[in-house]
Design a protein around this motif. Structure first.
Motif, PDB file in Angstrom:
ATOM      1  N   SER A   3      37.288  37.622  32.458  1.00 32.21           N
ATOM      2  CA  SER A   3      37.193  37.025  33.699  1.00 32.21           C
ATOM      3  C   SER A   3      36.618  35.700  33.728  1.00 32.21           C
ATOM      4  CB  SER A   3      36.243  37.932  34.748  1.00 32.21           C
ATOM      5  OG  SER A   3      35.220  38.030  34.124  1.00 32.21           O
ATOM      6  N   HIS A  11      37.253  34.760  47.411  1.00 31.27           N
ATOM      7  CA  HIS A  11      37.999  36.132  47.403  1.00 31.27           C
ATOM      8  C   HIS A  11      38.462  36.216  48.934  1.00 31.27           C
ATOM      9  CE1 HIS A  11      38.365  40.325  47.259  1.00 31.27           C
ATOM     10  NE2 HIS A  11      37.329  40.525  48.194  1.00 31.27           N
ATOM     11  N   ASP A  68      41.164  45.296  40.336  1.00 31.39           N
ATOM     12  CA  ASP A  68      40.563  44.176  40.206  1.00 31.39           C
ATOM     13  C   ASP A  68      41.800  43.058  40.038  1.00 31.39           C
ATOM     14  OD1 ASP A  68      37.922  45.171  40.497  1.00 31.39           O
ATOM     15  OD2 ASP A  68      37.554  45.138  38.551  1.00 31.39           O
ATOM     16  N   GLN A  69      42.598  43.287  39.195  1.00 30.35           N
ATOM     17  CA  GLN A  69      43.952  42.364  39.046  1.00 30.35           C
ATOM     18  C   GLN A  69      44.527  42.314  40.172  1.00 30.35           C
ATOM     19  OE1 GLN A  69      45.186  44.603  35.412  1.00 30.35           O
ATOM     20  NE2 GLN A  69      45.504  42.575  34.462  1.00 30.35           N
ATOM     21  N   ASP A  71      43.381  42.665  43.323  1.00 32.50           N
ATOM     22  CA  ASP A  71      42.555  41.859  44.198  1.00 32.50           C
ATOM     23  C   ASP A  71      42.489  40.406  43.836  1.00 32.50           C
ATOM     24  OD1 ASP A  71      41.759  44.137  45.651  1.00 32.50           O
ATOM     25  OD2 ASP A  71      39.828  44.339  44.619  1.00 32.50           O
ATOM     26  N   ARG A  72      42.628  39.988  42.663  1.00 31.86           N
ATOM     27  CA  ARG A  72      42.655  38.739  41.998  1.00 31.86           C
ATOM     28  C   ARG A  72      44.001  38.027  42.718  1.00 31.86           C
ATOM     29  NH1 ARG A  72      40.161  33.976  39.762  1.00 31.86           N
ATOM     30  NH2 ARG A  72      41.862  33.018  38.721  1.00 31.86           N
ATOM     31  N   ASP A  75      43.639  37.126  46.319  1.00 32.81           N
ATOM     32  CA  ASP A  75      42.823  35.947  46.334  1.00 32.81           C
ATOM     33  C   ASP A  75      43.784  34.719  45.917  1.00 32.81           C
ATOM     34  OD1 ASP A  75      40.890  37.878  46.714  1.00 32.81           O
ATOM     35  OD2 ASP A  75      40.028  37.499  44.770  1.00 32.81           O
ATOM     36  N   GLU A 145      48.516  32.283  35.466  1.00 29.24           N
ATOM     37  CA  GLU A 145      48.276  33.860  36.019  1.00 29.24           C
ATOM     38  C   GLU A 145      49.435  34.184  36.864  1.00 29.24           C
ATOM     39  OE1 GLU A 145      44.247  34.876  37.275  1.00 29.24           O
ATOM     40  OE2 GLU A 145      43.862  32.742  37.100  1.00 29.24           O
TER      41      GLU A 145
END
Length: 358
Positions: A3, A11, A68-69, A71-72, A75, A145
């Motif tokens: 990260s 966020h 988590d991925q 959520d990213r 964002d 990404e």
């Protein structure tokens, strides 16, 4: 990637899930992790077939992205709207009507919804080849990404196998590196005025089918998406944390001779406890290569047994490029005629009848 190597992104905090009692569609949940074994793939092919025949929509879980991925990527998805100026958005605005391509921004109030009311929806579309065109400055450090995210979506959902065809049948005509329009979309719905809601009867996006083979929506908590059930009823699609919502589109309808029909869906005003919140969506629109002619896969033993319902004669069938350009150019821009069914408007594109459900 660790990260610490990733660029900072604020966020995004979505509204909490609605607590209102909503009539939701009973959609199948496909655990794609079972595809690791031959036995699992055989079972999943049956599950996918039943899901596509029953509703044309289903959930996919255990798809390989952690919470988590996910959520990213949400964002990142908000940045084209919250961190790009109106002037810069204009620089990267798409030319949908002229080019038949959604690449870049679809700005607010481009589509006509109903009764003179235009949309309050903004989206930013990124071709799976992220280098194909320029992007707003804030997104440039994040393109690696976004490219990885695009590749993650481009997986096999066992549809060919459900037709008793070799598993690579559809994979081969959805070549990631071929000429085509498959893309990622970040999309934001903004709350509307009371007058806009009244004039459109709370409809934000009319009932329609997608022009894709499949569409992948990353589930998010703000309700609004509804599908039309086989019984002609509108039902909400409920949110499942870190799930994908997959639906069939026109291209799959063409290729399967009507066996897997594109599912009619719409977006309406969120429930009362969410109505003042924006609705952020992430999509992957998967299409065959541009040069693929959209004719039924008549070699399928399944289609041979059930019969093929062609939308047009094979010699007049459009290519994927012709179909998506026609749908994109016309959507929200063309004058629609009243259809024979109540609440249905229609147009003819490439000799094929397209219905819109108002």
């Amino acid at each position: 990637m660790p990260s610490l190597t990733l660029p900072y992104v604020p966020h995004y905090v979505a509204a909490p899930p609605s607590k209102e009692p909503l009539e939701c569609a009973d959609l199948a949940i496909i655990d794609i992790s079972k595809a690791d074994t031959e036995e699992g793939r055989a079972a999943l092919a049956i599950e996918v077939r039943e899901a596509l025949l029953n509703h044309g929509f289903f959930y996919v879980v255990n798809h390989g992205y952690s919470q988590d991925q996910t959520d990213r990527i949400f964002d990142i998805a908000d940045l084209p709207f919250s961190a790009v100026s109106d002037n810069e958005k204009q620089v990267y605005a798409g030319t949908m009507k002229q080019s038949g391509s959604y690449q870049g921004y679809k700005l607010r109030q481009y589509w006509h919804i109903d009764a003179g009311i235009r949309d309050q929806i903004e989206h930013y579309n990124i071709h799976r080849d992220v280098t194909r065109r320029g992007h707003p400055e804030t997104l440039r450090p994040l393109l690696p990404e976004i490219e990885e995210f695009s590749k993650h979506n481009h997986f096999n959902v066992l549809i060919a196998r459900s037709l008793e065809l070799p598993e690579d049948t559809l994979v081969n005509i959805h070549d990631y590196d071929a000429v085509g329009e498959t893309f990622v979309r970040f999309m934001k719905y903004y709350p509307r005025t009371e007058q806009e809601e009244t004039k459109t009867k709370n409809v934000w996006l009319k009932g329609h089918t997608d022009f894709t083979s499949i569409t992948i929506l990353w589930s998010q908590p703000v309700a609004g998406l509804q599908i039309m059930t086989p019984g002609g009823k509108w039902r909400w699609v409920r949110h499942i944390e870190n799930a994908l919502v997959v639906n069939a589109g026109d291209a799959l309808d063409f290729l399967t001779g009507g066996y897997y029909k594109g599912t009619i869906h719409r977006v309406i005003k969120p429930p009362g406890d969410q109505e003042n919140h924006p609705r952020l969506g992430i999509f992957y629109f998967a299409m065959p290569n541009d040069d693929v002619k959209l004719v039924p896969m008549a070699e399928s033993p399944v289609l041979q047994r059930v019969g093929i319902q062609r939308r047009c004669v094979d010699s007049e069938a459009p290519t994927m490029e012709q179909w998506r350009k026609a749908r994109i150019s016309a959507y929200g821009q063309s004058e629609l005629e009243n259809g024979k069914e109540k609440g249905v408007e229609q147009e003819v594109l490439n000799g094929v009848l397209v219905k819109h459900y108002n």
